[in-house]
Write a protein that holds these residues in place. Structure first.
Motif, PDB file in Angstrom:
ATOM      1  N   PHE A  29       0.816  -1.208   0.000  1.00  0.00           N
ATOM      2  CA  PHE A  29       0.000   0.000   0.000  1.00  0.00           C
ATOM      3  C   PHE A  29       0.850   1.258   0.000  1.00  0.00           C
ATOM      4  O   PHE A  29       1.836   1.382   0.706  1.00  0.00           O
ATOM      5  CB  PHE A  29      -0.930   0.013   1.205  1.00  0.00           C
ATOM      6  N   ALA A  30       0.426   2.233  -0.772  1.00  0.00           N
ATOM      7  CA  ALA A  30       0.922   3.593  -0.757  1.00  0.00           C
ATOM      8  C   ALA A  30       2.441   3.645  -0.669  1.00  0.00           C
ATOM      9  O   ALA A  30       3.141   3.111  -1.505  1.00  0.00           O
ATOM     10  CB  ALA A  30       0.252   4.346   0.388  1.00  0.00           C
ATOM     11  N   GLU A  31       2.939   4.297   0.368  1.00  0.00           N
ATOM     12  CA  GLU A  31       4.377   4.480   0.508  1.00  0.00           C
ATOM     13  C   GLU A  31       5.060   3.227   1.017  1.00  0.00           C
ATOM     14  O   GLU A  31       6.127   3.297   1.616  1.00  0.00           O
ATOM     15  CB  GLU A  31       4.645   5.663   1.455  1.00  0.00           C
ATOM     16  N   GLY A  32       4.450   2.092   0.838  1.00  0.00           N
ATOM     17  CA  GLY A  32       5.139   0.855   1.123  1.00  0.00           C
ATOM     18  C   GLY A  32       4.829   0.198   2.443  1.00  0.00           C
ATOM     19  O   GLY A  32       5.678  -0.521   2.966  1.00  0.00           O
ATOM     20  N   ALA A 257       0.789   9.643   1.609  1.00  0.00           N
ATOM     21  CA  ALA A 257       0.291   9.163   0.304  1.00  0.00           C
ATOM     22  C   ALA A 257      -1.100   8.568   0.420  1.00  0.00           C
ATOM     23  O   ALA A 257      -1.375   7.473  -0.083  1.00  0.00           O
ATOM     24  CB  ALA A 257       1.265   8.157  -0.318  1.00  0.00           C
ATOM     25  N   LEU A 258      -2.005   9.303   1.064  1.00  0.00           N
ATOM     26  CA  LEU A 258      -3.385   8.844   1.248  1.00  0.00           C
ATOM     27  C   LEU A 258      -4.218   9.338   0.062  1.00  0.00           C
ATOM     28  O   LEU A 258      -4.848  10.392   0.120  1.00  0.00           O
ATOM     29  CB  LEU A 258      -3.951   9.373   2.571  1.00  0.00           C
ATOM     30  N   VAL A 305     -13.922  11.374   3.843  1.00  0.00           N
ATOM     31  CA  VAL A 305     -13.973  10.019   3.271  1.00  0.00           C
ATOM     32  C   VAL A 305     -12.574   9.430   3.342  1.00  0.00           C
ATOM     33  O   VAL A 305     -11.569  10.152   3.436  1.00  0.00           O
ATOM     34  CB  VAL A 305     -14.450  10.029   1.800  1.00  0.00           C
ATOM     35  N   SER A 306     -12.499   8.108   3.286  1.00  0.00           N
ATOM     36  CA  SER A 306     -11.201   7.447   3.268  1.00  0.00           C
ATOM     37  C   SER A 306     -11.377   6.007   2.800  1.00  0.00           C
ATOM     38  O   SER A 306     -12.501   5.537   2.586  1.00  0.00           O
ATOM     39  CB  SER A 306     -10.552   7.486   4.654  1.00  0.00           C
ATOM     40  N   THR A 307     -10.265   5.315   2.662  1.00  0.00           N
ATOM     41  CA  THR A 307     -10.260   3.896   2.333  1.00  0.00           C
ATOM     42  C   THR A 307      -9.664   3.121   3.496  1.00  0.00           C
ATOM     43  O   THR A 307      -9.012   3.695   4.380  1.00  0.00           O
ATOM     44  CB  THR A 307      -9.415   3.624   1.077  1.00  0.00           C
ATOM     45  N   ALA A 308      -9.850   1.824   3.482  1.00  0.00           N
ATOM     46  CA  ALA A 308      -9.282   0.997   4.544  1.00  0.00           C
ATOM     47  C   ALA A 308      -7.760   1.104   4.557  1.00  0.00           C
ATOM     48  O   ALA A 308      -7.133   1.201   5.620  1.00  0.00           O
ATOM     49  CB  ALA A 308      -9.716  -0.456   4.374  1.00  0.00           C
ATOM     50  N   THR A 312      -5.536   2.731   7.560  1.00  0.00           N
ATOM     51  CA  THR A 312      -4.567   1.863   8.213  1.00  0.00           C
ATOM     52  C   THR A 312      -3.200   2.536   8.274  1.00  0.00           C
ATOM     53  O   THR A 312      -2.499   2.475   9.294  1.00  0.00           O
ATOM     54  CB  THR A 312      -4.459   0.521   7.472  1.00  0.00           C
ATOM     55  N   GLU A 313      -2.805   3.219   7.201  1.00  0.00           N
ATOM     56  CA  GLU A 313      -1.522   3.919   7.207  1.00  0.00           C
ATOM     57  C   GLU A 313      -1.528   5.089   8.189  1.00  0.00           C
ATOM     58  O   GLU A 313      -0.535   5.328   8.894  1.00  0.00           O
ATOM     59  CB  GLU A 313      -1.190   4.397   5.802  1.00  0.00           C
TER      60      GLU A 313
END
Length: 442
Positions: A29-32, A257-258, A305-308, A312-313
């Motif tokens: 995910f995202a930045e690793g 990096a969201l 709003v957001s994603t899981a 989590t990050e």
């Protein structure tokens, strides 16, 4: 409250088979934020995690929920990432890991982190009266209900505040502000009449409205879940010179990096929005805000709003004491301070709030083994609570069923993303907690 079986409805057996729970490949995910090679490598049981998948998929198949995304990170690695059911049941869109959810009050931790960044820069002080930053809040009075001896009816009497609310009061919900939608007191009626959730208003408009309303309690005396974080969001804007969405995007979302987090959803991402399903009792979807429209009012208390994966990050950054990929969004001492008990001894609690919107499991009372810090509820006792957890954990939830928690003792982050009516939310918060902790093997 778990929905009754009367709410269940049959669905196509072929479709149910197609969506039957299977382990999904967990992406990086995202930045690793790395994935665990297998759950066992971070002390989780693959077999027991299937119970979590099966429980949520089972309720999808029964028609109780449209779908959900659950993500678990332990020891800095994603050990479980599962999407079940439908992102939109009526349109037959399967749930995906990158689905975007309305997170409602899970916006509050973002706003609280933003405020503490300004505290770290010396631009904001927790001990300052709110009126230092929002002059309209100078001289607010407290509304006290008394029975009129002539009419026998309750009336609202205004009394001077014994002290001004502070920035700390906003962050721990002891400001004297309230939410009008939970309860029927005269102060709450005044809140409702003021149209405080008008999407057309600006954050400045909201402050003007609130400044004309009585407080529900003397500042510092009562924990009452409230619009405090919306006021805090306006302070972030005044101090930083930026709109709240811009500040959060630049100072939190960009370094983490969201990509799916914000106050609205761009057109090219609108197809990822998770929707509630139609309620068979009304024939309509439960009312939820349209997140494809850019709001005038950036609600720091409930507008994001957001994603899981994104959440989590964000939570992992907090578990890391403010650090992410070598960058320090907050100092370690700041995060420790935020997740400490900030409620003074003898604090009162709003009974309408606790018995209504917030069931026992998430009430920040000593009787429930909990308290409140700066933006999060925290667990202070090993027992007393019907939900499993560890002393020192911190968490919060959202009106539409979303939930997250950080358990430093277990080096654990867990996020539930779901879109259900508020009456269903407590069941799924409890379910995900029970099934996450039963999967721990070390």
């Amino acid at each position: 409250m778990r929905p009754s079986l009367q709410m269940q409805r049959p669905w196509c057996a072929t479709l149910s088979s197609l969506l039957l729970a299977v382990s999904l490949t967990i992406p990086a995910f995202a930045e690793g934020l790395p994935k665990a090679n297998q759950p066992e490598s971070v002390g989780l049981s693959s077999e027991r995690l299937q119970r979590l998948t099966q429980a949520f998929q089972g309720d999808v198949d029964k028609g109780l929920i449209p779908g959900a995304v659950v993500m678990i990170a332990r020891k800095g690695k994603v050990a479980y990432a599962q999407a079940v059911g439908f992102q939109d049941r009526e349109k037959q869109v399967p749930m995906k890991l990158d689905a975007i959810f309305r997170i409602a009050s899970m916006s509050k931790p973002f706003t609280s982190v933003a405020a503490m960044m300004l505290v770290e820069e010396g631009r904001l002080q927790l001990l300052d009266p709110v009126s230092v930053y929002l002059p309209e809040f100078k001289g607010l009075q407290v509304g006290v209900e008394k029975i009129n001896q002539g009419t026998g009816q309750p009336e609202l009497i205004l009394e001077p505040a014994r002290r001004e609310m502070t920035v700390q009061d906003l962050m721990r919900h002891t400001s004297g502000l309230t939410y009008g939608i939970f309860g029927k007191s005269l102060v709450k009626q005044a809140y409702n009449n003021a149209n405080l959730f008008d999407p057309a208003q600006t954050s400045a408009d909201l402050i003007t409205k609130l400044s004309k309303l009585p407080l529900a309690a003397q500042p510092g005396t009562t924990w009452d879940y409230s619009m405090s974080t919306d006021v805090l969001g306006r302070i972030v804007e005044v101090v930083s010179g930026q709109r709240l969405d811009q500040f959060i995007a630049e100072r939190i979302s960009k370094p983490l990096a969201l990509s799916g987090t914000g106050f609205s959803v761009a057109e090219d991402k609108a197809a990822r929005i998770a929707e509630p399903q139609i309620d068979p009792a009304t024939g309509k979807r439960p009312p939820m805000p349209d997140m494809t429209k850019q709001p005038n009012w950036m609600s720091g208390g409930g507008g994001m709003v957001s994603t899981a994966a994104d959440y989590t990050e964000f939570a992992q950054m907090l578990l890391n004491r403010g650090e992410w990929s070598g960058k320090h969004l907050l100092a370690a001492k700041t995060v420790a301070f935020m997740t400490s008990d900030h409620l003074p001894p003898g604090i009162a609690f709003s009974q309408v709030t606790l018995l209504g919107f917030h069931p026992q499991a998430i009430a920040p009372t000593p009787g429930d083994g909990q308290s409140f810090g700066l933006g999060f509820a925290i667990r202070t006792q090993a027992g007393r609570n019907p939900l499993p957890g560890s002393v020192g954990e911190f968490y919060w939830t959202g009106l539409y069923g979303t939930a997250f928690w950080v358990d430093p003792e277990e080096k654990l982050v867990a996020v539930l993303m779901i879109q259900v009516p508020p009456s269903q939310a407590p069941h799924y918060r409890s379910l995900v907690r029970n099934l996450v902790y039963q999967a721990l093997t070390e």
